[in-house]
Design a protein around this motif. Sequence first.
Motif, PDB file in Angstrom:
ATOM      1  N   ARG A 170     159.296 -34.896  36.748  1.00 67.36           N
ATOM      2  CA  ARG A 170     160.404 -35.361  35.910  1.00 67.36           C
ATOM      3  C   ARG A 170     161.613 -35.736  36.767  1.00 67.36           C
ATOM      4  NH1 ARG A 170     160.542 -31.163  30.737  1.00 67.36           N
ATOM      5  NH2 ARG A 170     158.441 -31.624  29.955  1.00 67.36           N
ATOM      6  N   MET A 171     161.856 -34.952  37.784  1.00 62.84           N
ATOM      7  CA  MET A 171     162.980 -35.234  38.668  1.00 62.84           C
ATOM      8  C   MET A 171     162.763 -36.544  39.406  1.00 62.84           C
ATOM      9  SD  MET A 171     164.647 -32.597  41.434  1.00 62.84           S
ATOM     10  CE  MET A 171     163.219 -32.603  42.534  1.00 62.84           C
ATOM     11  N   GLU A 172     161.549 -36.777  39.866  1.00 63.32           N
ATOM     12  CA  GLU A 172     161.240 -38.021  40.579  1.00 63.32           C
ATOM     13  C   GLU A 172     161.396 -39.233  39.663  1.00 63.32           C
ATOM     14  OE1 GLU A 172     157.622 -39.986  43.240  1.00 63.32           O
ATOM     15  OE2 GLU A 172     157.351 -38.073  42.226  1.00 63.32           O
ATOM     16  N   ALA A 173     160.985 -39.086  38.406  1.00 64.44           N
ATOM     17  CA  ALA A 173     161.106 -40.199  37.467  1.00 64.44           C
ATOM     18  C   ALA A 173     162.563 -40.567  37.217  1.00 64.44           C
ATOM     19  CB  ALA A 173     160.421 -39.833  36.147  1.00 64.44           C
ATOM     20  N   VAL A 174     163.437 -39.577  37.179  1.00 66.03           N
ATOM     21  CA  VAL A 174     164.861 -39.846  36.952  1.00 66.03           C
ATOM     22  C   VAL A 174     165.505 -40.437  38.194  1.00 66.03           C
ATOM     23  CG1 VAL A 174     167.094 -38.769  36.468  1.00 66.03           C
ATOM     24  CG2 VAL A 174     165.071 -38.051  35.191  1.00 66.03           C
ATOM     25  N   ILE A 175     165.154 -39.909  39.363  1.00 69.70           N
ATOM     26  CA  ILE A 175     165.789 -40.340  40.613  1.00 69.70           C
ATOM     27  C   ILE A 175     165.394 -41.771  40.968  1.00 69.70           C
ATOM     28  CG2 ILE A 175     165.871 -39.920  43.109  1.00 69.70           C
ATOM     29  CD1 ILE A 175     165.613 -36.957  42.489  1.00 69.70           C
ATOM     30  N   THR A 176     164.145 -42.115  40.748  1.00 67.60           N
ATOM     31  CA  THR A 176     163.677 -43.451  41.129  1.00 67.60           C
ATOM     32  C   THR A 176     164.077 -44.536  40.139  1.00 67.60           C
ATOM     33  OG1 THR A 176     161.555 -42.941  40.047  1.00 67.60           O
ATOM     34  CG2 THR A 176     161.716 -42.564  42.433  1.00 67.60           C
ATOM     35  N   ALA A 177     164.538 -44.140  38.957  1.00 66.88           N
ATOM     36  CA  ALA A 177     164.985 -45.137  37.970  1.00 66.88           C
ATOM     37  C   ALA A 177     166.344 -45.699  38.382  1.00 66.88           C
ATOM     38  CB  ALA A 177     165.066 -44.508  36.585  1.00 66.88           C
ATOM     39  N   LYS A 178     166.693 -46.828  37.802  1.00 63.85           N
ATOM     40  CA  LYS A 178     167.984 -47.434  38.075  1.00 63.85           C
ATOM     41  C   LYS A 178     169.089 -46.528  37.546  1.00 63.85           C
ATOM     42  CE  LYS A 178     170.564 -51.739  37.475  1.00 63.85           C
ATOM     43  NZ  LYS A 178     170.590 -53.084  36.854  1.00 63.85           N
ATOM     44  N   PRO A 179     170.135 -46.280  38.355  1.00 64.30           N
ATOM     45  CA  PRO A 179     171.203 -45.367  37.925  1.00 64.30           C
ATOM     46  C   PRO A 179     171.811 -45.770  36.591  1.00 64.30           C
ATOM     47  CG  PRO A 179     171.449 -45.883  40.254  1.00 64.30           C
ATOM     48  CD  PRO A 179     170.361 -46.767  39.736  1.00 64.30           C
ATOM     49  N   GLY A 180     171.890 -44.783  35.677  1.00 66.42           N
ATOM     50  CA  GLY A 180     172.500 -45.003  34.377  1.00 66.42           C
ATOM     51  C   GLY A 180     171.579 -45.502  33.296  1.00 66.42           C
ATOM     52  N   VAL A 181     170.355 -45.900  33.646  1.00 62.26           N
ATOM     53  CA  VAL A 181     169.424 -46.423  32.635  1.00 62.26           C
ATOM     54  C   VAL A 181     168.909 -45.293  31.749  1.00 62.26           C
ATOM     55  CG1 VAL A 181     167.193 -47.540  32.280  1.00 62.26           C
ATOM     56  CG2 VAL A 181     168.753 -48.402  34.031  1.00 62.26           C
ATOM     57  N   ARG A 182     168.578 -44.161  32.373  1.00 61.08           N
ATOM     58  CA  ARG A 182     168.101 -43.001  31.617  1.00 61.08           C
ATOM     59  C   ARG A 182     169.200 -41.940  31.557  1.00 61.08           C
ATOM     60  NH1 ARG A 182     161.867 -42.134  33.792  1.00 61.08           N
ATOM     61  NH2 ARG A 182     161.101 -44.234  33.321  1.00 61.08           N
ATOM     62  N   GLN A 183     170.250 -42.220  30.820  1.00 60.47           N
ATOM     63  CA  GLN A 183     171.396 -41.306  30.781  1.00 60.47           C
ATOM     64  C   GLN A 183     171.021 -39.933  30.234  1.00 60.47           C
ATOM     65  OE1 GLN A 183     174.764 -42.989  28.783  1.00 60.47           O
ATOM     66  NE2 GLN A 183     174.930 -44.725  30.188  1.00 60.47           N
ATOM     67  N   TYR A 184     170.256 -39.924  29.152  1.00 60.98           N
ATOM     68  CA  TYR A 184     169.892 -38.637  28.544  1.00 60.98           C
ATOM     69  C   TYR A 184     169.042 -37.804  29.496  1.00 60.98           C
ATOM     70  CZ  TYR A 184     168.019 -35.230  25.272  1.00 60.98           C
ATOM     71  OH  TYR A 184     167.667 -34.065  24.667  1.00 60.98           O
ATOM     72  N   LYS A 185     168.083 -38.432  30.163  1.00 55.77           N
ATOM     73  CA  LYS A 185     167.229 -37.721  31.117  1.00 55.77           C
ATOM     74  C   LYS A 185     168.039 -37.208  32.312  1.00 55.77           C
ATOM     75  CE  LYS A 185     163.264 -38.252  29.008  1.00 55.77           C
ATOM     76  NZ  LYS A 185     162.503 -37.078  28.498  1.00 55.77           N
ATOM     77  N   GLU A 186     169.013 -37.997  32.751  1.00 58.90           N
ATOM     78  CA  GLU A 186     169.878 -37.568  33.863  1.00 58.90           C
ATOM     79  C   GLU A 186     170.656 -36.308  33.482  1.00 58.90           C
ATOM     80  OE1 GLU A 186     170.739 -42.033  35.745  1.00 58.90           O
ATOM     81  OE2 GLU A 186     172.240 -41.012  34.522  1.00 58.90           O
TER      82      GLU A 186
END
Length: 426
Positions: A170-186
């Motif tokens: 889950r951490m890898e999925a959030v980190i590799t995504a574009k910053p701010g795209v997955r705000q809730y997950k961040e």
Amino acid sequence: MVRKASRKVDRYTQTFKSQRQRRTPPAPPARTIRTRSQCITSSTSFFNRLPAEVFHMILDQLSVLEISVFSMVSKEITQCIVDHISTLAWRNKVITQSFHPSTRLELTSTVAHYRNLGLLFKRCTLLLPTKERLKLIFSMFAQTLIAGWDELECHRVFNFLCEHTNLLPRMEAVITAKPGVRQYKELQLRLFCRRVLLDPWLTEPDCQFWLRQLLRSLPMVSQARLLFILYGPLLPEVSLPAGSLGWQDVVERVLPHTALWELARTVLLLNGNLQVKGWTFDSMLVVLEELIVIPQPWHLENVARLLVLCGSSLCYTVLASRAVNGRLVEISRLIVYIILVCEKDGYYMSWAVKLVQHICQVFHSAPEKFCFIQHLESMFTEITREFFELSLAVNHLEDRETFQNLCILLDSSARFHTKFLHMLLK
């Protein structure tokens, strides 16, 4: 005769008044309606009369299950029990069950013991909101469980948590995504890591250990992104009650020192003890350099403020490493903004002067030192011109901040050069 008559009249008058007063019923006393809980709390209970030491001795004689039942008597008793089970002595006492039982009977006893321990924490937090209950139960249980364990056992706990919460994927999925795209997950990742693994610890070494467990398997860029997610500026957001990460705010506008303090404190925490396998001062510098360009190069005043908050040693090292590589324009511009931050945030200007003096020592020859000072003075002129042109382009009545920045820059320049010349004249 007249005197006798007047005396009789006075006597009859007093008698009449006294009889009238006796006939007048007294006003009923004001009655106050009291709840049952107020009646209980107003009276001094038996446990209130006990010294705290005696009360703790009584709790020491009870089993974990008995304490959990006792905690449901009243709110006052619950608070006393929470204080008792928060002590290190009680934790050392209850964490005695072996995790490697040799018989099935011992295994059953260990499972029952920790089931009762979980029940105690649950009952002690019945009156708290759900979010606070989960935070307190998880953090208290984790601290109680691994208190006094060596690093190898703590590694096993971390691996266990990662396995059962699916944390690393889950951490890898959030980190590799574009910053701010997955705000809730961040925010979800930030809250879980902070409240469960990082914030509950009272000492810096413990927090440092768990933070490095999260960072150790990641490349430098991902480490920088994770640090921003965990400790970056959190700004209010209407759609998200917990706020949102200021990915674009560090790029587009100037942030106060309060917004960057947690990030600076974490960098100092990681830099505090480098006797860790695979972690060096150079790797810390690389992570810091990656951090200030995520998602794009930061506003230079934010970079300067972060370096000032990180302290003299780290600030000097960042600037000196750029000076050695011949990046004079970059460090000159950054130093001017550091001087501006010192003036804005109320730091001593002598600190900035000493910083420049130390950087001068990086250059070995007099021409190199003169070239550095020349770049610095030229940058003062260039940035002052930029601020002036920007102030002309805006309406002063609508945007006084731009004109105010120009005035502060001029003040900081005068103060810096005064201190600088004073030290040279010494």
